[in-house]
Design an enzyme around this catalytic site. Structure first.
Site, PDB file in Angstrom:
ATOM      1  N   CYS A   2      -2.133   4.068 -10.928  1.00 17.75           N
ATOM      2  CA  CYS A   2      -1.316   3.341 -11.896  1.00 17.75           C
ATOM      3  C   CYS A   2      -1.422   4.067 -13.230  1.00 17.75           C
ATOM      4  O   CYS A   2      -2.524   4.393 -13.640  1.00 17.75           O
ATOM      5  CB  CYS A   2      -1.828   1.901 -12.025  1.00 17.75           C
ATOM      6  SG  CYS A   2      -1.074   0.925 -13.337  1.00 17.75           S
ATOM      7  N   GLU A 111       6.225   2.009 -12.846  1.00 14.47           N
ATOM      8  CA  GLU A 111       6.372   3.229 -12.067  1.00 14.47           C
ATOM      9  C   GLU A 111       7.695   3.885 -12.454  1.00 14.47           C
ATOM     10  O   GLU A 111       8.580   3.235 -13.024  1.00 14.47           O
ATOM     11  CB  GLU A 111       6.350   2.942 -10.563  1.00 14.47           C
ATOM     12  CG  GLU A 111       5.072   2.316 -10.043  1.00 14.47           C
ATOM     13  CD  GLU A 111       3.854   3.221 -10.121  1.00 14.47           C
ATOM     14  OE1 GLU A 111       4.011   4.402 -10.499  1.00 14.47           O
ATOM     15  OE2 GLU A 111       2.753   2.738  -9.805  1.00 14.47           O
TER      16      GLU A 111
END
Length: 230
Positions: A2, A111
């Protein structure tokens, strides 16, 4: 994954959603909608039986790796921002799995898809907008010569249920009860590794939405303690 978080609420508010009403809140980090690694972020953990919220550097490299001189032709071991759940039992992560478990609270994460120069940002969050409790590993101290060893990483697993279209990894987000269990000092490393492998919230609980290109630039989130960064 992440690489960016949405932490638009302060840690104390999110901790209360986990049932932590009496935590010692030492965090000075400001909420941010687009928080990158390399900044100090609030991490929930238990120290000497006390519930605490402390600001920790997002990024970790153990002291021995920081001090080691690379062999000829080899690169220095990089600072990590994530730890794969498949590798938690290895020698690199097991010390933190034993004594450095933390929870990072967030509203969502980001993302990107597409080619360089034309990337599309996506915000991923729970459909019910409930907070996320992300499993983390950290070195909370004591620290020796290398300040960079005082950092945290997020635990990640394979993406499921369509998230793979955005990225093949995702942070391990768990429910409040499993977050409290992850922080329980009585939990053994093997039990903690099993929890990380099995307790992730189902992909069906999440949704993802495209967001504007301004998300390509992270928040100017300042280090509240003025310590050096890598």
């Amino acid at each position: 994954m992440c690489g960016r978080l949405d932490q638009n609420q302060n840690a104390a508010n999110l901790a209360r959603a986990m049932g932590w009403l009496d935590a010692t809140d030492a965090s000075e980090a400001e909420p941010g909608h687009n928080v990158p690694p390399g900044t100090y972020r609030p991490v929930l953990h238990i120290a000497a039986g006390q519930r605490r919220i402390d600001d920790v550097f997002w990024g970790y490299r153990p002291a021995w790796a920081a001090a080691a001189t690379p062999a000829p032709g080899k690169k220095r071991i990089p600072i990590a921002i994530n730890a794969r759940v498949e590798k938690l039992g290895g020698a690199y992560w097991k010390p933190l799995l034993r004594a450095g478990r933390g929870i990072v609270c967030a509203s969502g994460w980001y993302e990107w898809t597409g080619e360089k120069g034309a990337k599309q940002a996506w915000r991923i969050h729970r459909k019910d907008r409930e907070p996320l409790f992300l499993l983390a590993l950290a070195n909370f101290g004591p620290f020796k010569e290398h300040r960079e060893e005082a950092g945290f990483v997020l635990v990640t697993a394979d993406a499921l249920g369509g998230m793979v279209d955005l990225h093949d990894r995702r942070p391990v987000a768990v429910g409040a009860a499993d977050a409290r269990r992850w922080l329980d000092p009585a939990l053994t490393p093997d039990e903690a590794a099993h929890l990380a492998r099995t307790a992730a919230l189902a992909a069906e609980l999440f949704e993802w939405q495209p967001v504007g290109s301004e998300l390509n630039r992270p928040d100017d989130t300042k280090n509240p303690h003025g310590a050096d960064r890598d």
